[in-house]
Enzyme design. Structure first.
Site, PDB file in Angstrom:
ATOM      1  N   ALA A  68     -50.099   7.078  -9.692  1.00  0.00           N
ATOM      2  CA  ALA A  68     -50.239   8.214  -8.774  1.00  0.00           C
ATOM      3  C   ALA A  68     -49.193   9.273  -9.095  1.00  0.00           C
ATOM      4  O   ALA A  68     -48.082   8.951  -9.546  1.00  0.00           O
ATOM      5  CB  ALA A  68     -50.057   7.728  -7.345  1.00  0.00           C
ATOM      6  N   GLY A 113     -51.237   2.785 -10.689  1.00  0.00           N
ATOM      7  CA  GLY A 113     -52.655   3.134 -10.700  1.00  0.00           C
ATOM      8  C   GLY A 113     -53.261   3.180 -12.095  1.00  0.00           C
ATOM      9  O   GLY A 113     -54.472   3.013 -12.250  1.00  0.00           O
ATOM     10  N   GLU A 116     -54.193  -0.231 -12.670  1.00  0.00           N
ATOM     11  CA  GLU A 116     -55.301  -0.539 -11.754  1.00  0.00           C
ATOM     12  C   GLU A 116     -56.620   0.065 -12.249  1.00  0.00           C
ATOM     13  O   GLU A 116     -57.683  -0.528 -12.076  1.00  0.00           O
ATOM     14  CB  GLU A 116     -54.972  -0.027 -10.351  1.00  0.00           C
ATOM     15  N   GLU A 136     -45.386  -0.977  -8.446  1.00  0.00           N
ATOM     16  CA  GLU A 136     -45.282  -0.351  -7.119  1.00  0.00           C
ATOM     17  C   GLU A 136     -44.179  -0.904  -6.232  1.00  0.00           C
ATOM     18  O   GLU A 136     -43.558  -0.155  -5.469  1.00  0.00           O
ATOM     19  CB  GLU A 136     -46.620  -0.465  -6.375  1.00  0.00           C
TER      20      GLU A 136
HETATM   21  N1  COA Z   1     -46.081  11.223 -11.231  1.00  0.00           N
HETATM   22  C1  COA Z   1     -45.696  12.473 -11.517  1.00  0.00           C
HETATM   23  N2  COA Z   1     -45.066  12.801 -12.646  1.00  0.00           N
HETATM   24  C2  COA Z   1     -44.809  11.823 -13.524  1.00  0.00           C
HETATM   25  C3  COA Z   1     -45.184  10.496 -13.292  1.00  0.00           C
HETATM   26  C4  COA Z   1     -45.841  10.211 -12.081  1.00  0.00           C
HETATM   27  N3  COA Z   1     -46.273   8.986 -11.776  1.00  0.00           N
HETATM   28  N4  COA Z   1     -44.791   9.755 -14.340  1.00  0.00           N
HETATM   29  C5  COA Z   1     -44.204  10.586 -15.204  1.00  0.00           C
HETATM   30  N5  COA Z   1     -44.208  11.841 -14.712  1.00  0.00           N
HETATM   31  C6  COA Z   1     -43.636  13.045 -15.301  1.00  0.00           C
HETATM   32  C7  COA Z   1     -42.132  13.024 -15.224  1.00  0.00           C
HETATM   33  O1  COA Z   1     -41.691  13.430 -13.940  1.00  0.00           O
HETATM   34  C8  COA Z   1     -41.768  13.996 -16.304  1.00  0.00           C
HETATM   35  O2  COA Z   1     -41.985  15.292 -15.844  1.00  0.00           O
HETATM   36  P1  COA Z   1     -40.780  16.409 -15.997  1.00  0.00           P
HETATM   37  O3  COA Z   1     -40.685  16.626 -17.478  1.00  0.00           O
HETATM   38  O4  COA Z   1     -41.334  17.583 -15.249  1.00  0.00           O
HETATM   39  O5  COA Z   1     -39.558  15.806 -15.412  1.00  0.00           O
HETATM   40  C9  COA Z   1     -42.838  13.719 -17.359  1.00  0.00           C
HETATM   41  O6  COA Z   1     -43.911  13.081 -16.694  1.00  0.00           O
HETATM   42  C10 COA Z   1     -42.347  12.804 -18.454  1.00  0.00           C
HETATM   43  O7  COA Z   1     -41.851  11.632 -17.839  1.00  0.00           O
HETATM   44  P2  COA Z   1     -40.388  11.026 -18.162  1.00  0.00           P
HETATM   45  O8  COA Z   1     -40.006  10.147 -17.012  1.00  0.00           O
HETATM   46  O9  COA Z   1     -39.464  12.096 -18.507  1.00  0.00           O
HETATM   47  O10 COA Z   1     -40.741  10.170 -19.450  1.00  0.00           O
HETATM   48  P3  COA Z   1     -40.110   8.764 -19.904  1.00  0.00           P
HETATM   49  O11 COA Z   1     -40.686   8.502 -21.250  1.00  0.00           O
HETATM   50  O12 COA Z   1     -38.625   8.777 -19.737  1.00  0.00           O
HETATM   51  O13 COA Z   1     -40.694   7.702 -18.852  1.00  0.00           O
HETATM   52  C11 COA Z   1     -42.383   6.612 -17.503  1.00  0.00           C
HETATM   53  C12 COA Z   1     -42.076   7.504 -18.726  1.00  0.00           C
HETATM   54  C13 COA Z   1     -43.898   6.601 -17.356  1.00  0.00           C
HETATM   55  C14 COA Z   1     -41.845   5.213 -17.754  1.00  0.00           C
HETATM   56  C15 COA Z   1     -41.689   7.201 -16.248  1.00  0.00           C
HETATM   57  O14 COA Z   1     -42.049   8.570 -16.148  1.00  0.00           O
HETATM   58  C16 COA Z   1     -42.079   6.523 -14.967  1.00  0.00           C
HETATM   59  O15 COA Z   1     -41.548   5.478 -14.651  1.00  0.00           O
HETATM   60  N6  COA Z   1     -43.019   7.146 -14.211  1.00  0.00           N
HETATM   61  C17 COA Z   1     -43.419   6.640 -12.912  1.00  0.00           C
HETATM   62  C18 COA Z   1     -44.393   5.515 -13.104  1.00  0.00           C
HETATM   63  C19 COA Z   1     -44.681   4.831 -11.788  1.00  0.00           C
HETATM   64  O16 COA Z   1     -43.830   4.312 -11.105  1.00  0.00           O
HETATM   65  N7  COA Z   1     -45.985   4.788 -11.452  1.00  0.00           N
HETATM   66  C20 COA Z   1     -46.448   4.126 -10.257  1.00  0.00           C
HETATM   67  C21 COA Z   1     -46.795   5.125  -9.236  1.00  0.00           C
HETATM   68  S1  COA Z   1     -47.330   4.315  -7.744  1.00  0.00           S
END
Ligand code: COA
Length: 262
Positions: A68, A113, A116, A136
């Protein structure tokens, strides 16, 4: 097929629809716009006999889908969060119950998600750079789009509890070992492999494949006798079809069958 929304690209290659989640700058995270775009596309594919298989993937090389959209989430009042969860859960059930196979081509991160969505698909192929997980609980919430139900059904209760309680991510190799994905491959071969599988599915009878999917999914949620009755009814549907006769004729005439979904 036309592009529906820029957050979702949709194209067809012969009988295969490829849906690409298209927010690469946000790791293809799902916001309301994307939810609505996928919903509309899945609804139109359901009644499009020219599409036999769907492949879902993510734009760019880093992510299938990071779950999400947490930035959008941070702005939402509680009622809107409930609406999002309700909508995404229903959407993934629509994907799961689509009358044609869905292949998730997992390229990179598939978290929350994202995993999922892959679980709601029938088959998962992951590239070697995939990183999957139901993370999550680390955000003090739980998987809300079917993850607590589909993960244990796919990989078993104990392993699913471990992964959901810890929020640990698994790499492609481990995902394959625990049965979370069907196949792994080099990133540059992912779409070729998904397409190869889709084309092979397209060689079979469309009604048969729809009924096989229904029998497996509906039957697994019940006891064996009821499941066998479901299988029997599903088989019965294939008996009066033109395609069944075509399959036999093609065999006898030593040629490839031409199925029409009739
Ligand atoms: N929602 C919104 N934006 C997201 C996102 C999410 N779920 N996951 C990544 N992004 C965005 C980041 O905020 C970042 O944007 P920015 O450049 O404007 O700051 C961009 O995508 C790149 O992500 P970044 O975190 O810098 O890359 P990374 O390689 O260091 O890490 C992930 C990648 C996917 C491991 C990390 O972004 C993450 O943990 N995301 C959340 C995943 C999550 O918990 N999902 C479950 C949601 S219920």
């Amino acid at each position: 097929m036309a592009n529906t929304e820029s957050v979702l690209l949709s194209e067809t290659h012969e009988q295969v629809a490829v849906l690409t989640l298209n927010r690469p700058d946000a790791m293809n995270a799902v916001n309301f716009d994307m939810l609505n775009a996928i919903k509309a596309e899945v609804a139109s594919i359901r009644f499009n006999p020219d599409i036999r298989v769907v492949i879902i993937t993510g734009a760019g090389e880093k992510a299938f889908c990071a779950g999400a959209d947490l930035k959008e989430r941070s702005t939402m009042p509680e009622l809107r969060v409930r609406e999002f969860i309700y909508t995404i859960r229903r959407l993934f059930s629509d994907i799961e119950s689509l009358n044609k196979p869905v292949i998730a081509a997992v390229n990179g991160f598939a978290l929350g998600g994202g995993t999922e969505m892959a679980l709601a698909s029938d088959i998962r192929i992951a590239s070697m750079n995939a990183s999957m997980g139901l993370t999550e609980t680390r955000l003090a919430i739980i998987p809300g789009a079917g993850g607590t139900q589909r993960l244990p059904r796919l990989i078993g209760r104990g392993k699913a509890k471990e992964l959901i309680f810890t929020g640990r991510r698994v790499d492609a190799r481990e995902a394959l070992d625990i049965g979370l994905v069907n196949q792994i491959c080099e990133p540059n071969l992912l779409m070729d492999e998904a397409m190869k599988m889709a084309r092979m599915i397209c060689e079979g009878g469309p009604i048969a494949i729809g009924q096989a999917k229904y029998a497996i999914d509906a039957g697994l949620e019940t006891d064996l006798n009821t499941g066998l009755a479901i299988e029997s009814n599903a088989y019965w549907i294939t008996i009066p079809t033109k395609d069944r006769m075509e399959g036999i004729s093609a065999f006898l005439e030593k040629r490839k069958p031409v199925y029409e979904g009739k």
